[in-house]
Design a protein around this motif. Structure first.
Motif, PDB file in Angstrom:
ATOM      1  N   VAL A 113       0.820  -1.210   0.000  1.00 33.15           N
ATOM      2  CA  VAL A 113       0.000   0.000   0.000  1.00 33.15           C
ATOM      3  C   VAL A 113       0.853   1.259   0.000  1.00 33.15           C
ATOM      4  O   VAL A 113       0.531   2.257  -0.654  1.00 33.15           O
ATOM      5  N   GLY A 114       1.967   1.240   0.721  1.00 37.78           N
ATOM      6  CA  GLY A 114       2.782   2.434   0.919  1.00 37.78           C
ATOM      7  C   GLY A 114       2.841   2.777   2.399  1.00 37.78           C
ATOM      8  O   GLY A 114       1.973   2.354   3.178  1.00 37.78           O
ATOM      9  N   SER A 115       3.858   3.511   2.793  1.00 41.26           N
ATOM     10  CA  SER A 115       4.027   3.809   4.213  1.00 41.26           C
ATOM     11  C   SER A 115       4.816   5.102   4.397  1.00 41.26           C
ATOM     12  O   SER A 115       5.127   5.813   3.437  1.00 41.26           O
ATOM     13  N   ASP A 156       7.784   7.618   4.901  1.00 44.20           N
ATOM     14  CA  ASP A 156       9.151   7.707   4.376  1.00 44.20           C
ATOM     15  C   ASP A 156      10.096   7.925   5.552  1.00 44.20           C
ATOM     16  O   ASP A 156      10.145   8.994   6.158  1.00 44.20           O
ATOM     17  N   PHE A 157      10.862   6.865   5.913  1.00 42.22           N
ATOM     18  CA  PHE A 157      11.769   6.941   7.061  1.00 42.22           C
ATOM     19  C   PHE A 157      12.778   8.072   6.914  1.00 42.22           C
ATOM     20  O   PHE A 157      12.991   8.887   7.827  1.00 42.22           O
ATOM     21  N   GLU A 158      13.438   8.123   5.804  1.00 47.13           N
ATOM     22  CA  GLU A 158      14.530   9.071   5.610  1.00 47.13           C
ATOM     23  C   GLU A 158      14.039  10.498   5.748  1.00 47.13           C
ATOM     24  O   GLU A 158      14.660  11.322   6.437  1.00 47.13           O
ATOM     25  N   GLN A 159      12.911  10.802   5.131  1.00 46.35           N
ATOM     26  CA  GLN A 159      12.377  12.160   5.208  1.00 46.35           C
ATOM     27  C   GLN A 159      11.933  12.497   6.626  1.00 46.35           C
ATOM     28  O   GLN A 159      12.123  13.621   7.105  1.00 46.35           O
ATOM     29  N   ALA A 160      11.369  11.506   7.315  1.00 47.71           N
ATOM     30  CA  ALA A 160      10.893  11.749   8.678  1.00 47.71           C
ATOM     31  C   ALA A 160      12.057  12.014   9.627  1.00 47.71           C
ATOM     32  O   ALA A 160      11.984  12.898  10.496  1.00 47.71           O
ATOM     33  N   ILE A 161      13.157  11.263   9.477  1.00 47.16           N
ATOM     34  CA  ILE A 161      14.301  11.423  10.388  1.00 47.16           C
ATOM     35  C   ILE A 161      15.069  12.709  10.078  1.00 47.16           C
ATOM     36  O   ILE A 161      15.438  13.462  10.976  1.00 47.16           O
ATOM     37  N   LYS A 162      15.301  12.981   8.802  1.00 49.36           N
ATOM     38  CA  LYS A 162      16.099  14.142   8.440  1.00 49.36           C
ATOM     39  C   LYS A 162      15.333  15.450   8.606  1.00 49.36           C
ATOM     40  O   LYS A 162      15.874  16.436   9.118  1.00 49.36           O
ATOM     41  N   ALA A 163      14.087  15.470   8.146  1.00 48.69           N
ATOM     42  CA  ALA A 163      13.331  16.724   8.151  1.00 48.69           C
ATOM     43  C   ALA A 163      12.273  16.771   9.231  1.00 48.69           C
ATOM     44  O   ALA A 163      11.673  17.822   9.454  1.00 48.69           O
ATOM     45  N   GLY A 164      12.015  15.652   9.909  1.00 45.70           N
ATOM     46  CA  GLY A 164      10.982  15.643  10.936  1.00 45.70           C
ATOM     47  C   GLY A 164       9.588  15.813  10.367  1.00 45.70           C
ATOM     48  O   GLY A 164       8.696  16.296  11.052  1.00 45.70           O
ATOM     49  N   GLN A 165       9.393  15.426   9.128  1.00 44.72           N
ATOM     50  CA  GLN A 165       8.105  15.582   8.467  1.00 44.72           C
ATOM     51  C   GLN A 165       7.558  14.221   8.055  1.00 44.72           C
ATOM     52  O   GLN A 165       8.316  13.316   7.704  1.00 44.72           O
ATOM     53  N   ARG A 166       6.245  14.136   8.113  1.00 39.06           N
ATOM     54  CA  ARG A 166       5.596  12.917   7.646  1.00 39.06           C
ATOM     55  C   ARG A 166       5.372  13.032   6.140  1.00 39.06           C
ATOM     56  O   ARG A 166       4.657  13.910   5.680  1.00 39.06           O
ATOM     57  N   ILE A 220      -7.911   3.734  -7.764  1.00 39.39           N
ATOM     58  CA  ILE A 220      -7.215   4.600  -6.815  1.00 39.39           C
ATOM     59  C   ILE A 220      -6.824   3.798  -5.582  1.00 39.39           C
ATOM     60  O   ILE A 220      -7.411   2.755  -5.285  1.00 39.39           O
ATOM     61  N   ASN A 221      -5.834   4.316  -4.873  1.00 36.89           N
ATOM     62  CA  ASN A 221      -5.395   3.714  -3.613  1.00 36.89           C
ATOM     63  C   ASN A 221      -5.555   4.749  -2.514  1.00 36.89           C
ATOM     64  O   ASN A 221      -5.003   5.850  -2.604  1.00 36.89           O
ATOM     65  N   VAL A 222      -6.331   4.416  -1.507  1.00 37.64           N
ATOM     66  CA  VAL A 222      -6.582   5.319  -0.381  1.00 37.64           C
ATOM     67  C   VAL A 222      -5.779   4.819   0.814  1.00 37.64           C
ATOM     68  O   VAL A 222      -5.944   3.671   1.242  1.00 37.64           O
ATOM     69  N   VAL A 223      -4.892   5.683   1.329  1.00 34.74           N
ATOM     70  CA  VAL A 223      -4.013   5.303   2.435  1.00 34.74           C
ATOM     71  C   VAL A 223      -4.332   6.176   3.641  1.00 34.74           C
ATOM     72  O   VAL A 223      -4.293   7.413   3.552  1.00 34.74           O
ATOM     73  N   GLU A 224      -4.647   5.531   4.758  1.00 32.71           N
ATOM     74  CA  GLU A 224      -4.891   6.220   6.030  1.00 32.71           C
ATOM     75  C   GLU A 224      -4.131   5.462   7.103  1.00 32.71           C
ATOM     76  O   GLU A 224      -4.623   4.504   7.677  1.00 32.71           O
ATOM     77  N   ARG A 225      -2.893   5.875   7.377  1.00 38.24           N
ATOM     78  CA  ARG A 225      -2.088   5.162   8.359  1.00 38.24           C
ATOM     79  C   ARG A 225      -0.923   6.035   8.792  1.00 38.24           C
ATOM     80  O   ARG A 225      -0.428   6.874   8.032  1.00 38.24           O
ATOM     81  N   GLU A 226      -0.491   5.853  10.048  1.00 34.83           N
ATOM     82  CA  GLU A 226       0.693   6.510  10.601  1.00 34.83           C
ATOM     83  C   GLU A 226       0.644   8.026  10.416  1.00 34.83           C
ATOM     84  O   GLU A 226       1.630   8.674  10.110  1.00 34.83           O
ATOM     85  N   GLY A 227      -0.555   8.591  10.582  1.00 37.92           N
ATOM     86  CA  GLY A 227      -0.701  10.032  10.447  1.00 37.92           C
ATOM     87  C   GLY A 227      -0.692  10.527   9.021  1.00 37.92           C
ATOM     88  O   GLY A 227      -0.634  11.744   8.788  1.00 37.92           O
ATOM     89  N   ILE A 228      -0.755   9.614   8.033  1.00 43.95           N
ATOM     90  CA  ILE A 228      -0.716   9.986   6.624  1.00 43.95           C
ATOM     91  C   ILE A 228      -2.089   9.743   6.010  1.00 43.95           C
ATOM     92  O   ILE A 228      -2.722   8.717   6.256  1.00 43.95           O
ATOM     93  N   SER A 229      -2.562  10.704   5.226  1.00 45.22           N
ATOM     94  CA  SER A 229      -3.813  10.568   4.495  1.00 45.22           C
ATOM     95  C   SER A 229      -3.549  10.976   3.054  1.00 45.22           C
ATOM     96  O   SER A 229      -3.242  12.139   2.783  1.00 45.22           O
ATOM     97  N   ALA A 253       8.963   6.806  15.977  1.00 46.21           N
ATOM     98  CA  ALA A 253       9.892   7.783  16.550  1.00 46.21           C
ATOM     99  C   ALA A 253      10.404   8.785  15.527  1.00 46.21           C
ATOM    100  O   ALA A 253      10.814   9.899  15.899  1.00 46.21           O
ATOM    101  N   ALA A 254      10.385   8.438  14.253  1.00 46.26           N
ATOM    102  CA  ALA A 254      11.025   9.266  13.225  1.00 46.26           C
ATOM    103  C   ALA A 254      10.535  10.711  13.181  1.00 46.26           C
ATOM    104  O   ALA A 254      11.355  11.652  13.108  1.00 46.26           O
ATOM    105  N   PRO A 255       9.243  10.998  13.205  1.00 47.99           N
ATOM    106  CA  PRO A 255       8.804  12.392  13.065  1.00 47.99           C
ATOM    107  C   PRO A 255       9.245  13.316  14.203  1.00 47.99           C
ATOM    108  O   PRO A 255       9.157  14.547  14.064  1.00 47.99           O
ATOM    109  N   PHE A 256       9.707  12.777  15.332  1.00 42.90           N
ATOM    110  CA  PHE A 256      10.023  13.610  16.504  1.00 42.90           C
ATOM    111  C   PHE A 256      11.522  13.778  16.720  1.00 42.90           C
ATOM    112  O   PHE A 256      11.938  14.350  17.742  1.00 42.90           O
ATOM    113  N   GLN A 257      12.340  13.333  15.781  1.00 45.95           N
ATOM    114  CA  GLN A 257      13.783  13.351  16.003  1.00 45.95           C
ATOM    115  C   GLN A 257      14.352  14.772  16.085  1.00 45.95           C
ATOM    116  O   GLN A 257      15.280  15.028  16.862  1.00 45.95           O
ATOM    117  N   ARG A 258      13.829  15.695  15.325  1.00 46.92           N
ATOM    118  CA  ARG A 258      14.370  17.065  15.347  1.00 46.92           C
ATOM    119  C   ARG A 258      14.085  17.763  16.676  1.00 46.92           C
ATOM    120  O   ARG A 258      14.834  18.642  17.091  1.00 46.92           O
TER     121      ARG A 258
END
Length: 670
Positions: free
Chosen positions: A114-116, A118-128, A167-176, A453-458
């Motif tokens: 489905v998709g999930s 992005d670890f790298e973006q969440a850790i580096k930029a603190g964004q989902r 279409i693919n509808v994704v609602e998970r881990e704070g992502i819509s 934990a990734a979105p809160f690293q910054r």
């Protein structure tokens, strides 16, 4: 998992396939109309299923895509583009690419499909931010699932929903997010490994059955072509390039013609009639047959759908939707043929009048009916008891191969081993399917913990640590595994079961289920009741030899102590759950629901109902009642009453046929 977007391995030419014309046609129709709805390919191993699917991609023309778009959006169709491409102004930067073909293995997890996050973006930029899954990568391409029947049902559901909606509808881990997911879904399976649920089967537009060729010359030709391809792949492909180009050009022409094909009004009636005659459930079959007929007409170059187009494609649309006609739908002529001796009806009636029980008047109360019937049964049963030779031992019906029986998923965590039921497990053994923040054991889900934990690293102090994890981030694995089940048959072995050789069919069905249970490592038991008592003929076991011996020696005759049979079954279930509390039992009761022997001074039927109420209250398990009563002008409906007491599903005697009994059990377990 492989994404073939820029370079593909050398594959066997689609045009070089031999003896699989239906398979090739079904795939090519999806090339003509990618929105057709998917195709399921069923057949034994080694029949070129995978080879045909991989060769299909070469039949599709290269496509234009928006540069840098992870979904390969079509620059000429902004309405079907993703949100980012729709927001672009001016000319789209484009490039040409081959149609992507994405393999989804049976071990695929939901977040990868489905998709999930992005670890790298969440850790580096603190964004989902969203990382597209395989469905996003397959947009405007092909998703291929080998052994789709072994893929988790919830993932198959998601894929079929996306294939139908585009279409693919994704609602998970704070992502819509919603993104395009138009793809040709192709699934292959070997029926020997089990089947798909009927709800999932119906979602596929076409189904093709493939098998090995019996013709010797055809088999020799397959060997020669395969050897030539493996020895000199480039030369072999060059040899078939002309046929490949011809097929590809025909696909392009059919695509252009597709929107111009007309379906005459009388063809709609024809299609509906074909689906009704196949007893297809719902209306999806009609819709899919219309689409498939239009695609076939375009493939053949027809401006209008002909009767031949409809008749030729109908078997592929209805193969997996065709059902047996219900008994009440039989024509009067067919019913008359089933009556053995119509000229002797008068004599038969005289014999019935001479031999009780006679039917009471229509205005007589039901209690009187039961009393007369009971007196008559008592006379017959007393004769059976005084004459032991009146007991009859019926042979076992011919066993048969049955399809996979599955009890589906179970929310309760269980233990055990086996190969049938998929259930949650509280041990560290089993397949990791998802994560949870509810902590019960030290089975850390590293990926889910990092995602949390990734979105809160910054905002967290690193203290020279690459990743700061707090207690609230920790996730544990939720695991699933397969376990065995316990199936208990409670069989009425009284004299009434000897009518029309019902016990022969019953024994054959039980033995077939026992053989399947042995393969799946289930445990099976059997309780029989007749005369004035019930006994455990087969304690919980997985031994086919012991079961067959018990069935061979099971006699039929005597009264009907229903309460004793239910009580004995209650004891067996109670003892088994004490020994194996994690095993899921199911009780199959084969009886007409009548009773003429009580264990105490109460009325026999009231006593049986009281025991049934006790069983339903004590055990939260599955019950099935198969009504063995002969249906006629006078029917008591006692089996339905028993089923109501147990909270069970009830089936008529017509459904006691060998195949039907297995379908009943399989459907109830599913």
């Amino acid at each position: 998992m492989q994404k073939h977007s820029k370079q593909r391995r050398v594959i066997y030419p689609f045009a070089a396939l031999t003896g699989q014309e239906e398979l090739q046609l079904g795939l090519l129709l999806h090339a003509v109309n990618p929105q057709l709805g998917g195709i399921l390919i069923r057949g034994e191993k080694g029949t070129a299923k995978s080879t045909a699917v991989r060769g299909l991609a070469e039949m599709l023309p290269d496509m234009q895509a928006v540069a840098g778009c992870p979904y390969h959006c079509d620059p000429e169709d902004k309405s079907q583009a993703c949100g980012e491409c729709r927001s672009l102004a001016g000319e789209f930067p484009t490039f040409t690419m081959p149609v992507p073909i994405i393999d989804i293995p049976v071990s695929a997890t939901e977040d990868r499909v489905v998709g999930s996050l992005d670890f790298e973006q969440a850790i580096k930029a603190g964004q989902r931010s969203f990382m597209p899954g395989l469905m996003g990568e397959a947009n405007r391409g092909i998703i291929y699932i080998d052994e789709i029947n072994l893929l988790d049902d919830h993932i198959v559901d998601v894929l079929l929903d996306a294939a139908g909606s585009g279409i693919n509808v994704v609602e998970r881990e704070g992502i819509s997010i919603i993104h395009p997911a138009e793809f040709i879904l192709v699934g292959t399976m070997n029926p020997e490994e089990g089947d798909l649920r009927p709800q999932l089967l119906d979602r596929f537009a076409l189904c093709v059955e493939v098998s090995g060729l019996a013709d010797r010359e055809a088999r020799v030709e397959i060997i020669k072509r395969r050897e030539a391809f493996e020895t000199h792949p480039a030369s072999f492909r060059e040899l078939w390039q002309k046929e490949q180009d011809t097929l590809r050009a025909k696909v392009i022409t059919a695509r252009k013609l597709l929107s111009e094909v007309v379906l005459p009004e009388d063809r709609y009636s024809m299609i509906s009639q074909l689906c009704a005659e196949a007893y297809a459930a719902g209306h999806r079959a009609d819709i899919m047959l219309v689409r498939a007929a239009v695609a076939l007409a375009a493939w053949r170059g027809h401006q209008e759908v002909t009767e031949e187009d409809v008749l030729d494609i109908a078997p592929l649309v209805l193969a997996h939707r065709r059902r047996e006609p219900p008994e009440e739908s039989k024509t009067p002529e067919h019913q008359e043929q089933e009556q053995p001796e119509p000229p002797e009806n008068e004599n038969d009636e005289q014999e019935q009048q001479q031999n009780p029980p006679p039917p009471p008047p229509d205005n007589q109360q039901q209690e009187g009916q039961q009393e007369d019937n009971k007196d008559d049964k008592d006379d017959k049963d007393n004769n059976s008891q005084t004459n032991p030779s009146s007991e009859v031992v019926f042979a076992i019906g011919k066993p048969f191969a049955i399809k996979r029986i599955s009890m589906g998923k179970d929310r309760q965590a269980r233990r055990g081993s086996g190969r049938r039921s998929r259930t949650k497990t509280d041990s560290s053994v089993g397949r990791y399917v998802k994560s949870t923040s509810h902590r019960e054991r030290d089975d850390l889900a590293i990926d889910a913990t990092i995602r949390a934990a990734a979105p809160f690293q910054r905002s967290r102090k690193s203290n020279s640590m690459a990743l700061v994890i707090e207690t609230s981030d920790i996730r544990e694995k939720v695991r699933e595994k397969r376990i065995g089940n316990f199936m208990l048959f409670v069989v009425d072995a009284s004299g009434s079961m000897g009518a029309k050789q019902r016990m022969i069919e019953t024994k054959g069905a039980i033995l077939s289920l026992l053989q399947d249970a042995y393969q799946k490592r289930d445990r099976v038991g059997m309780v029989a009741f007749k005369g004035d008592q019930a006994e455990v003929l087969l304690p919980p076991t997985n031994s086919v030899e012991m079961a067959q011996k018990c069935l061979v020696e099971l006699p039929v005759g005597g009264k009907t102590p229903l309460a004793a049979g239910l009580t004995k079954a209650q004891e067996v279930i109670r003892q088994h759950l004490k020994r194996s509390p994690h095993m899921r039992p199911i009780v199959v009761i084969l009886s007409d629901g009548k009773a003429n022997v009580a264990m105490a001074e109460d009325k026999p039927l009231a006593e049986a109902h009281r025991v049934a109420d006790s069983m339903r209250e004590e055990f939260n398990i599955k019950y099935i009642v198969v009504d063995t009563e002969q249906k006629g002008l006078l029917s008591f409906g006692k089996a339905q009453e028993l089923a109501g007491r147990l909270g069970a599903e009830c089936y008529t005697i017509d459904q006691l046929k060998v195949d039907s009994l297995v379908d009943i059990v399989r459907g109830a377990l599913a």
